[in-house]
Design an enzyme around this catalytic site. Structure first.
Site, PDB file in Angstrom:
ATOM      1  N   ARG A 161      31.832 -12.990 -19.590  1.00 26.13           N
ATOM      2  CA  ARG A 161      30.605 -13.459 -18.941  1.00 26.13           C
ATOM      3  C   ARG A 161      30.809 -13.683 -17.438  1.00 26.13           C
ATOM      4  NH1 ARG A 161      30.728 -17.034 -23.550  1.00 26.13           N
ATOM      5  NH2 ARG A 161      31.142 -18.827 -22.212  1.00 26.13           N
ATOM      6  N   ARG A 165      33.545  -8.540  -9.225  1.00 28.00           N
ATOM      7  CA  ARG A 165      33.044  -7.782  -8.072  1.00 28.00           C
ATOM      8  C   ARG A 165      33.966  -6.615  -7.772  1.00 28.00           C
ATOM      9  NH1 ARG A 165      31.636 -12.744  -3.997  1.00 28.00           N
ATOM     10  NH2 ARG A 165      29.999 -13.647  -5.284  1.00 28.00           N
ATOM     11  N   ARG A 238      30.196 -35.244 -19.506  1.00 30.87           N
ATOM     12  CA  ARG A 238      31.563 -35.157 -19.007  1.00 30.87           C
ATOM     13  C   ARG A 238      31.545 -35.843 -17.650  1.00 30.87           C
ATOM     14  NH1 ARG A 238      36.444 -34.923 -20.739  1.00 30.87           N
ATOM     15  NH2 ARG A 238      37.813 -33.623 -19.479  1.00 30.87           N
ATOM     16  N   ARG A 269      40.501 -29.596  -8.612  1.00 37.69           N
ATOM     17  CA  ARG A 269      40.307 -29.060  -7.270  1.00 37.69           C
ATOM     18  C   ARG A 269      40.683 -30.095  -6.215  1.00 37.69           C
ATOM     19  NH1 ARG A 269      33.921 -27.481  -7.016  1.00 37.69           N
ATOM     20  NH2 ARG A 269      33.258 -29.323  -8.148  1.00 37.69           N
ATOM     21  N   GLU A 294      39.924 -33.939  -7.472  1.00 41.32           N
ATOM     22  CA  GLU A 294      38.898 -34.107  -8.512  1.00 41.32           C
ATOM     23  C   GLU A 294      39.550 -34.017  -9.886  1.00 41.32           C
ATOM     24  OE1 GLU A 294      35.347 -31.711  -7.951  1.00 41.32           O
ATOM     25  OE2 GLU A 294      35.196 -31.371 -10.120  1.00 41.32           O
ATOM     26  N   TYR A 350      22.423 -29.034 -16.194  1.00 46.81           N
ATOM     27  CA  TYR A 350      23.004 -28.846 -14.868  1.00 46.81           C
ATOM     28  C   TYR A 350      22.044 -28.011 -14.025  1.00 46.81           C
ATOM     29  CZ  TYR A 350      25.784 -27.568 -10.936  1.00 46.81           C
ATOM     30  OH  TYR A 350      26.203 -27.400  -9.646  1.00 46.81           O
ATOM     31  N   ASP A 352      21.672 -26.584  -9.890  1.00 47.27           N
ATOM     32  CA  ASP A 352      22.069 -26.608  -8.486  1.00 47.27           C
ATOM     33  C   ASP A 352      20.928 -27.247  -7.701  1.00 47.27           C
ATOM     34  OD1 ASP A 352      24.663 -25.669  -8.281  1.00 47.27           O
ATOM     35  OD2 ASP A 352      24.054 -23.568  -8.400  1.00 47.27           O
TER      36      ASP A 352
HETATM   37  C1  LIG Z   1      30.606 -32.048  -9.122  1.00 47.47           C
HETATM   38  C2  LIG Z   1      29.288 -31.427  -8.772  1.00 47.47           C
HETATM   39  C3  LIG Z   1      29.204 -30.575  -7.699  1.00 47.47           C
HETATM   40  C4  LIG Z   1      27.986 -29.984  -7.354  1.00 47.47           C
HETATM   41  N1  LIG Z   1      27.946 -29.102  -6.303  1.00 47.47           N
HETATM   42  C5  LIG Z   1      26.788 -28.500  -5.998  1.00 47.47           C
HETATM   43  C6  LIG Z   1      26.731 -27.535  -4.935  1.00 47.47           C
HETATM   44  O1  LIG Z   1      27.727 -27.219  -4.273  1.00 47.47           O
HETATM   45  N2  LIG Z   1      25.529 -26.960  -4.662  1.00 47.47           N
HETATM   46  C7  LIG Z   1      24.391 -27.256  -5.374  1.00 47.47           C
HETATM   47  O2  LIG Z   1      23.334 -26.688  -5.086  1.00 47.47           O
HETATM   48  N3  LIG Z   1      24.418 -28.190  -6.372  1.00 47.47           N
HETATM   49  C8  LIG Z   1      25.576 -28.801  -6.705  1.00 47.47           C
HETATM   50  N4  LIG Z   1      25.606 -29.733  -7.719  1.00 47.47           N
HETATM   51  C9  LIG Z   1      24.346 -30.117  -8.388  1.00 47.47           C
HETATM   52  C10 LIG Z   1      23.606 -31.254  -7.659  1.00 47.47           C
HETATM   53  O3  LIG Z   1      24.406 -32.421  -7.679  1.00 47.47           O
HETATM   54  C11 LIG Z   1      22.278 -31.489  -8.374  1.00 47.47           C
HETATM   55  O4  LIG Z   1      21.477 -30.342  -8.279  1.00 47.47           O
HETATM   56  C12 LIG Z   1      21.457 -32.641  -7.792  1.00 47.47           C
HETATM   57  O5  LIG Z   1      22.200 -33.811  -7.643  1.00 47.47           O
HETATM   58  C13 LIG Z   1      20.288 -32.911  -8.720  1.00 47.47           C
HETATM   59  O6  LIG Z   1      19.447 -33.860  -8.154  1.00 47.47           O
HETATM   60  P1  LIG Z   1      18.594 -34.835  -9.061  1.00 47.47           P
HETATM   61  O7  LIG Z   1      17.605 -35.474  -8.171  1.00 47.47           O
HETATM   62  O8  LIG Z   1      18.113 -34.117 -10.258  1.00 47.47           O
HETATM   63  O9  LIG Z   1      19.649 -35.896  -9.654  1.00 47.47           O
HETATM   64  P2  LIG Z   1      20.527 -37.027  -8.994  1.00 47.47           P
HETATM   65  O10 LIG Z   1      21.116 -36.559  -7.716  1.00 47.47           O
HETATM   66  O11 LIG Z   1      21.445 -37.500 -10.048  1.00 47.47           O
HETATM   67  O12 LIG Z   1      19.461 -38.171  -8.654  1.00 47.47           O
HETATM   68  C14 LIG Z   1      18.918 -39.020  -9.642  1.00 47.47           C
HETATM   69  C15 LIG Z   1      18.742 -40.387  -9.028  1.00 47.47           C
HETATM   70  O13 LIG Z   1      18.058 -41.245  -9.953  1.00 47.47           O
HETATM   71  C16 LIG Z   1      18.591 -42.539  -9.861  1.00 47.47           C
HETATM   72  N5  LIG Z   1      18.246 -43.274 -11.090  1.00 47.47           N
HETATM   73  C17 LIG Z   1      18.785 -43.127 -12.320  1.00 47.47           C
HETATM   74  N6  LIG Z   1      18.148 -43.927 -13.201  1.00 47.47           N
HETATM   75  C18 LIG Z   1      17.202 -44.594 -12.500  1.00 47.47           C
HETATM   76  C19 LIG Z   1      16.233 -45.565 -12.861  1.00 47.47           C
HETATM   77  N7  LIG Z   1      16.078 -45.988 -14.122  1.00 47.47           N
HETATM   78  N8  LIG Z   1      15.433 -46.078 -11.894  1.00 47.47           N
HETATM   79  C20 LIG Z   1      15.548 -45.663 -10.606  1.00 47.47           C
HETATM   80  N9  LIG Z   1      16.464 -44.728 -10.219  1.00 47.47           N
HETATM   81  C21 LIG Z   1      17.262 -44.198 -11.153  1.00 47.47           C
HETATM   82  C22 LIG Z   1      20.073 -42.281  -9.663  1.00 47.47           C
HETATM   83  O14 LIG Z   1      20.717 -43.410  -9.112  1.00 47.47           O
HETATM   84  C23 LIG Z   1      20.058 -41.073  -8.715  1.00 47.47           C
HETATM   85  O15 LIG Z   1      20.062 -41.481  -7.373  1.00 47.47           O
HETATM   86  C24 LIG Z   1      26.827 -30.288  -8.111  1.00 47.47           C
HETATM   87  C25 LIG Z   1      26.902 -31.148  -9.198  1.00 47.47           C
HETATM   88  C26 LIG Z   1      28.136 -31.678  -9.555  1.00 47.47           C
HETATM   89  C27 LIG Z   1      28.222 -32.535 -10.787  1.00 47.47           C
END
Ligand SMILES: Cc1cc2nc3c(=O)[nH]c(=O)nc-3n(C[C@H](O)[C@H](O)[C@H](O)COP(=O)(O)OP(=O)(O)OC[C@H]3O[C@@H](n4cnc5c(N)ncnc54)[C@H](O)[C@@H]3O)c2cc1C
Length: 366
Positions: A161, A165, A238, A269, A294, A350, A352
């Site tokens: 999967r 390239r 996780r 990493r 990490e 998940y 981005d």
């Molecule tokens: C290790 C890692 C690396 C990543 N790297 C990339 C990257 O390089 N490029 C990329 O495009 N994406 C990346 N991502 C994905 C990116 O982190 C997510 O797309 C993004 O954070 C999603 O935003 P969100 O608003 O859905 O969630 P979140 O960023 O989790 O925001 C949710 C918010 O809700 C708040 N919350 C939770 N419960 C409550 C409640 N009851 N009341 C009020 N507030 C609450 C939390 O505190 C948080 O601030 C990565 C993810 C991980 C895990």
């Protein structure tokens, strides 16, 4: 929640990129919007900190690179940030050597000590011994660390999967629209939420009791299980643990991310953040750098959730929580309240950042 929300037309619970995008749209549609954020600051997992000793922007929850092929998403975020044009490359350490990911001519030729031409790559990789050797070196150990499973349990079909390239293109993402906000991710969030109709309250947790008392639409991006008081048990995740270090050297590893693919190395990493801003010449030249190791870790309730664990059990559990959302909305129909759930925590998926913005731009506003 503990505050009067009567003067608002909508509530956004969670100020990550999904919630902040929705809040902006609501405000631009003329709705007075209350944003509640559980943490002490907005930005969700994209939040950064400026290291006081070096001025380096540290991505607190792991490296975040904005990349997309969706013009509407790029157009939207570009209203709130100018990007520096950074193009992401990832290196891999294996057997004491460093290779360019992803799987392409650079890695394959170096690893096998061959000199393949582009049109020879597919045939070479069709040979099972070659694909097994690559799988063992770059995927087996890494994936076992990431998911906490013994290397033997990692399914070699993963490699089928993984796109291979036939070129020397070592850009990690295929997206041409890519970069890091020139003045940092936190400023992007500040501008997104800077609107006269938006009020932000940090350290505010939105709960089911708040939902019962509210008569305006709520856009919620926290975890679904927590909202419903874990009544069916927790959805499994996780987690990750980060170990940050300031090192007395101008450049530790010559790039932003190096993956350590061997199972015997406990971390997956090392991030070195100064490389995300090559335009900051002074920071680049300074004699110190900030790195972060990490470590994937088991998740226990209360730990930071990073990656949802996809399984038949977790899908069934998710179905139960989603049914609770439908039941709540059916019961409160006609009240003005409606619970709209999204984001990575609410969707238990998940995403981005660009996919989070795309999803938030597509949510119909009440
Ligand atoms: C290790 C890692 C690396 C990543 N790297 C990339 C990257 O390089 N490029 C990329 O495009 N994406 C990346 N991502 C994905 C990116 O982190 C997510 O797309 C993004 O954070 C999603 O935003 P969100 O608003 O859905 O969630 P979140 O960023 O989790 O925001 C949710 C918010 O809700 C708040 N919350 C939770 N419960 C409550 C409640 N009851 N009341 C009020 N507030 C609450 C939390 O505190 C948080 O601030 C990565 C993810 C991980 C895990």
């Amino acid at each position: 929640m503990g505050r009067n929300t009567e003067k608002f037309d909508a509530i956004v619970a969670g100020a990550g990129i999904w919630g902040a995008t929705i809040a902006r749209r609501l405000a631009e549609a003329g709705k007075r919007t209350m944003v509640l954020e559980k943490r002490a600051a907005v930005g969700g997992n994209v939040r950064c900190e400026t290291d006081p000793g070096t001025g380096i922007e540290v991505h607190v929850y792991g490296s975040h690179i904005f990349h997309t092929h969706i013009p509407e998403v790029w157009e939207f975020v570009s209203r709130f940030a100018a990007f520096n044009g950074y193009q992401h490359k990832v290196l891999a350490r294996y057997g004491g050597k460093t290779y360019f990911l992803p799987l392409g001519l650079a890695l394959i030729n170096a690893f096998f000590n061959v000199d393949l031409k582009p049109l020879e790559v597919q045939l070479f990789m069709a040979n099972e011994a070659n694909s097994k050797a690559l799988f063992d070196a770059f995927f087996r150990g890494y994936t076992s660390k990431q998911w906490g499973r013994p290397p033997e349990e990692i399914d070699p079909s993963i490699i089928k999967r993984v796109p291979v390239r036939s070129s020397y293109d070592v850009n990690y993402f295929n997206d041409t629209l890519q970069g890091i906000p020139l003045d940092g991710y936190n400023s992007l969030f500040e501008r997104l939420l800077d609107h006269p109709l938006v009020t932000v309250k940090c350290n505010s947790v939105f709960t089911l009791d708040d939902a019962e008392k509210t008569d305006v639409p709520v856009y919620y991006s926290g975890p679904l299980d927590a909202l419903f008081k874990n009544r069916f048990g927790p959805l499994p995740w996780r987690s990750l643990r980060f170990e940050r270090e300031t090192v007395d050297v101008a450049d530790f590893q010559g790039t932003s991310v190096v993956n350590y693919t061997e199972a015997k190395v406990p971390f997956t990493r090392i991030h070195e953040f100064k490389h995300y801003h090559p335009e900051k010449k002074e920071v680049m030249a300074a004699p110190k750098t900030v790195i972060m190791r990490e470590y994937p870790s088991e998740w226990h309730p209360g730990d930071e959730p990073y990656y949802p664990v996809d399984s038949a059990d977790s899908r069934e559990l998710l179905g139960k929580y989603r049914a609770e959302v439908d039941a709540l909305n059916a019961r409160r129909a006609g009240s003005g309240f409606r619970l709209v759930v999204g984001g990575r925590l609410g969707s238990y998926r998940y995403f981005d950042m660009d996919k989070s913005v795309e999803a938030a731009l597509a949510v119909p506003l009440e």
